[in-house]
Write a protein that holds these residues in place. Structure first.
Motif, short mmCIF file in Angstrom:
data_model
loop_
_atom_site.label_atom_id
_atom_site.label_comp_id
_atom_site.label_asym_id
_atom_site.label_seq_id
_atom_site.Cartn_x
_atom_site.Cartn_y
_atom_site.Cartn_z
N MET A 1 0.89 -1.21 0.11
CA MET A 1 0.04 0.05 0.14
C MET A 1 1.12 1.19 0.24
SD MET A 1 -3.08 -0.93 -0.04
CE MET A 1 -3.68 -2.54 -0.20
N CYS A 112 -8.46 7.13 6.04
CA CYS A 112 -6.82 6.76 5.75
C CYS A 112 -6.27 8.30 5.66
CB CYS A 112 -6.69 6.34 4.46
SG CYS A 112 -7.34 4.51 4.32
N SER A 144 -13.42 0.32 -2.09
CA SER A 144 -13.00 0.17 -0.65
C SER A 144 -13.57 -1.19 -0.15
CB SER A 144 -13.62 1.28 -0.02
OG SER A 144 -15.10 0.98 0.10
N LEU A 157 -9.42 -0.05 3.63
CA LEU A 157 -8.56 0.36 2.63
C LEU A 157 -9.06 0.51 1.29
CD1 LEU A 157 -7.85 -2.65 0.44
CD2 LEU A 157 -7.56 -3.68 2.59
N TYR A 158 -8.40 1.04 0.32
CA TYR A 158 -8.88 1.64 -0.65
C TYR A 158 -7.78 1.38 -2.00
CZ TYR A 158 -6.85 6.07 -0.80
OH TYR A 158 -5.98 7.21 -0.78
N GLY A 168 -3.09 -1.33 -4.95
CA GLY A 168 -3.37 -0.59 -3.56
C GLY A 168 -3.13 0.83 -3.28
N MET A 171 -4.42 2.16 3.79
CA MET A 171 -5.39 1.49 4.65
C MET A 171 -5.20 2.02 6.03
SD MET A 171 -3.18 -2.02 5.32
CE MET A 171 -3.32 -2.88 3.79
N THR A 173 -6.47 1.23 10.47
CA THR A 173 -6.93 0.55 11.28
C THR A 173 -7.09 0.89 12.74
OG1 THR A 173 -7.04 -1.74 12.10
CG2 THR A 173 -4.89 -0.88 11.95
N SER A 179 -7.15 -3.90 9.38
CA SER A 179 -6.79 -3.76 8.19
C SER A 179 -6.24 -4.99 7.48
CB SER A 179 -5.84 -2.65 7.95
OG SER A 179 -4.29 -2.88 8.69
N PHE A 183 -7.67 -6.72 4.07
CA PHE A 183 -6.63 -7.00 2.93
C PHE A 183 -6.80 -8.46 2.57
CE2 PHE A 183 -2.29 -7.58 1.52
CZ PHE A 183 -2.46 -7.07 -0.03
#
Length: 246
Positions: A1, A112, A144, A157-158, A168, A171, A173, A179, A183
């Motif tokens: 990410m 995020c 997402s 995450l997105y 990616g 993310m 959490t 997260s 994932f």
């Protein structure tokens, strides 16, 4: 990410300047050793799609011009090489976390953007970046993953999806393993859907622990081109994803 170490942001001048009128990028192989390729342009959906199709992504801070990157080597994860620890399998089996897709994209990217990150001051997700990726989501290209606990969004995450490739982006959490659960669920689902490549962009120990590896840019671009030849699964993914199977 794309949660980059500040040390990654080493650049030399001059850079390729992008036209405001045409979504044309220089050859990614012309990037500087840091991966920095070009400066300028805009964050229109057309330009962003053109960038990802060539293995290029934007990353810059508020108040800076738009910077475009194509690092070498590239960090990727092949869906069939995902590593899931025994402890994470137990977390997923317990069912304390409910996982969905494309049900709260704007909230995920906002979280995020706002969550503090160790070793970083501020965020690279500027207001313009936030708006640009929301626009991509509305067009069916950005997606997402949401992780819920007691009906509260606790992780997510997105990223971008094109062809058989998922790119990616970021993310967050707020709970242990949140997260990571999102994932792992995403990667398993992408594998079922025939995705070939997950672009993680830059190496981190966290990604490596999940099976991500570094490959040369040239190999990445070749695999990207093959993945893009596959029809895209665009639109809102919530209708494709069965949260009861996560």
């Amino acid at each position: 990410m794309l949660d980059l170490d500040p040390a990654f942001r080493v650049c030399l001048m001059p850079l390729f300047g992008l036209s405001d009128e045409h979504n044309i990028f220089p050859d990614p192989h012309l990037a500087e050793p840091s991966g920095l390729l070009a400066i300028g342009g805009d964050l229109s959906t057309a330009r962003l799609k053109a960038a990802y199709q060539q293995g290029i992504f934007p990353w810059f801070s508020e108040g800076e011009p738009i910077l475009w990157w194509s690092p070498d080597p590239r960090c990727v994860l092949y869906p069939d090489q995902l590593k899931v620890s025994k402890s994470m399998r137990q977390v997923l089996r317990k069912g304390h976390l409910r996982i969905t897709m494309d049900q709260a994209f704007s909230e995920v990217i906002a979280r995020c953007k706002s969550i503090p990150r160790e070793g970083q001051q501020g965020t690279w997700i500027t207001k313009d970046m936030q708006a640009a990726y929301i626009a991509l989501h509305e067009e069916g290209w950005a997606h997402s993953v949401e992780v819920w606990q007691d009906e509260q969004l606790v992780a997510g995450l997105y990223g971008i999806s094109m062809g058989a490739c998922f790119f990616g982006e970021s993310m967050f959490t707020e709970v242990s393993n949140g997260s990571k659960a999102g994932f792992i669920t995403l990667v398993g689902w992408l594998k079922e859907k025939g995705f070939q490549l997950i672009d993680c962009q830059v190496h981190t120990p966290h990604l490596e622990s999940l099976g991500a590896i570094l490959i040369p840019r040239q190999r990445f671009l070749g695999e990207l081109n093959r993945g893009l030849a596959v029809d895209s699964l665009s639109g809102n993914w919530s209708s494709y994803f069965d949260s009861s199977s996560s």
